[in-house]
Design an enzyme around this catalytic site. Structure first.
Site, PDB file in Angstrom:
ATOM      1  N   ASN B  39      48.797  20.157  28.069  1.00  0.00           N
ATOM      2  CA  ASN B  39      47.903  20.839  27.129  1.00  0.00           C
ATOM      3  C   ASN B  39      48.675  21.889  26.318  1.00  0.00           C
ATOM      4  O   ASN B  39      49.435  22.672  26.874  1.00  0.00           O
ATOM      5  CB  ASN B  39      46.773  21.500  27.927  1.00  0.00           C
ATOM      6  CG  ASN B  39      45.679  22.063  27.035  1.00  0.00           C
ATOM      7  OD1 ASN B  39      45.928  22.929  26.197  1.00  0.00           O
ATOM      8  ND2 ASN B  39      44.467  21.573  27.200  1.00  0.00           N
ATOM      9  N   HIS B  50      44.973  18.310  23.934  1.00  0.00           N
ATOM     10  CA  HIS B  50      44.730  18.168  25.364  1.00  0.00           C
ATOM     11  C   HIS B  50      45.949  17.442  25.959  1.00  0.00           C
ATOM     12  O   HIS B  50      46.730  16.797  25.232  1.00  0.00           O
ATOM     13  CB  HIS B  50      43.448  17.383  25.596  1.00  0.00           C
ATOM     14  CG  HIS B  50      42.208  18.231  25.548  1.00  0.00           C
ATOM     15  ND1 HIS B  50      40.985  17.819  26.020  1.00  0.00           N
ATOM     16  CD2 HIS B  50      42.016  19.499  25.091  1.00  0.00           C
ATOM     17  CE1 HIS B  50      40.087  18.777  25.864  1.00  0.00           C
ATOM     18  NE2 HIS B  50      40.681  19.808  25.297  1.00  0.00           N
ATOM     19  N   GLU B  52      46.389  14.743  27.682  1.00  0.00           N
ATOM     20  CA  GLU B  52      46.487  13.291  27.486  1.00  0.00           C
ATOM     21  C   GLU B  52      46.832  12.963  26.033  1.00  0.00           C
ATOM     22  O   GLU B  52      47.575  12.021  25.752  1.00  0.00           O
ATOM     23  CB  GLU B  52      45.163  12.621  27.879  1.00  0.00           C
ATOM     24  CG  GLU B  52      44.752  12.853  29.335  1.00  0.00           C
ATOM     25  CD  GLU B  52      43.943  14.123  29.554  1.00  0.00           C
ATOM     26  OE1 GLU B  52      44.071  15.094  28.765  1.00  0.00           O
ATOM     27  OE2 GLU B  52      43.155  14.153  30.515  1.00  0.00           O
ATOM     28  N   CYS B  77      38.403  14.413  29.692  1.00  0.00           N
ATOM     29  CA  CYS B  77      37.169  14.769  28.984  1.00  0.00           C
ATOM     30  C   CYS B  77      36.812  13.653  27.992  1.00  0.00           C
ATOM     31  O   CYS B  77      37.501  12.643  27.902  1.00  0.00           O
ATOM     32  CB  CYS B  77      37.366  16.098  28.246  1.00  0.00           C
ATOM     33  SG  CYS B  77      38.326  15.908  26.723  1.00  0.00           S
ATOM     34  N   CYS B  80      39.664  12.729  25.439  1.00  0.00           N
ATOM     35  CA  CYS B  80      40.773  11.937  25.992  1.00  0.00           C
ATOM     36  C   CYS B  80      40.280  10.567  26.458  1.00  0.00           C
ATOM     37  O   CYS B  80      40.983   9.557  26.316  1.00  0.00           O
ATOM     38  CB  CYS B  80      41.446  12.732  27.099  1.00  0.00           C
ATOM     39  SG  CYS B  80      42.030  14.336  26.457  1.00  0.00           S
ATOM     40  N   ASP B 140      38.550  25.358  25.893  1.00  0.00           N
ATOM     41  CA  ASP B 140      39.234  24.070  25.891  1.00  0.00           C
ATOM     42  C   ASP B 140      38.284  22.893  26.058  1.00  0.00           C
ATOM     43  O   ASP B 140      38.565  21.790  25.606  1.00  0.00           O
ATOM     44  CB  ASP B 140      40.302  24.025  26.989  1.00  0.00           C
ATOM     45  CG  ASP B 140      41.326  22.931  26.726  1.00  0.00           C
ATOM     46  OD1 ASP B 140      41.888  22.905  25.621  1.00  0.00           O
ATOM     47  OD2 ASP B 140      41.551  22.082  27.604  1.00  0.00           O
TER      48      ASP B 140
END
Lengths: 145, 145
Positions: B39, B50, B52, B77, B80, B140
């Site tokens: 991140n 993020h 990923e 999330c 991603c 985030d």
């Protein structure tokens, strides 16, 4: 044409002139553009830089997305819809969905208001690009296999 | 611990040491790491980075994601998960989902195999971060409003 869609289309055309994928996006709050961007896969060699992601990145760490609306010249894909859902953007305007249906069903199911403006200029630019560079388009939506 | 999860956790710890959000990710194909990231919201002022997304960006324009597996120290999330779905990544390993349930249901519904490794080291690092910087964590995941 809607004035914000016009700004998104300006971004898409910038991308086209750069040799990139001509999809543009703006983020709007209180009648003002607070972020803008266009697909940067080619320009920045970045497979995650879809137009909406580039736009949201450029808008910066605004933290609170309440009251924002995201415009894109093309119906957002799952990646970009995921950003919309995760950050609580409640309204999405798409220039068109003739060339790509995107993740509109998912967004609607999860409470996002999705307005398809079905704009002929947006559709024509995308159609032209897809016919010129089909491999690049397939790569961008993960259909290159 | 799974060796690839260990590499993702190394990325997460890098992020923590940089003052960032300690989530790390690696992309694996044929038993080899082909992308890694963590991140970068704080470090690059990038709300879309993020772990990923940073990892997939770093992997570059591989085009074809068949046979890849995405590891993340935390359950992905919606943003991603959207990338996973759009680019046809069929396997996701999450270090834990105790601190964040993420979009695991959506991924499973859309045919992604999601394996929750429920690792105590991943969970402890995340728990520590959330208790130290709850506002940053909320920002985030789009819960800062």
């Amino acid at each position: 044409m809607d004035k914000f869609l016009r700004e998104a289309l300006d971004e898409a055309r910038k991308g086209y002139c750069e040799g990139g994928i001509p999809i543009g996006s703006v983020l709007v709050k209180d009648g003002r553009v607070i972020g803008r961007g266009h697909n940067q896969r080619v320009q920045k060699d970045d497979p995650m830089a879809h137009a909406e992601i580039d736009c949201l990145r450029q808008a910066g760490r605004i933290g609170d997305y309440h009251g924002t609306a995201l415009y894109s010249t093309l119906m957002p894909c799952h990646l970009c819809a995921g950003a919309v859902i995760q950050f609580g953007i409640k309204k999405v305007f798409a220039g068109e969905s003739r060339n790509f249906a995107g993740a509109q069903d998912l967004m609607r199911r999860l409470g996002v208001e999705v307005i398809d403006l079905d704009d002929p200029e947006c559709a024509a630019l995308m159609r032209r690009f897809i016919s010129e560079k089909p491999e690049l388009w397939n790569e961008d939506i993960g259909s290159s296999a």
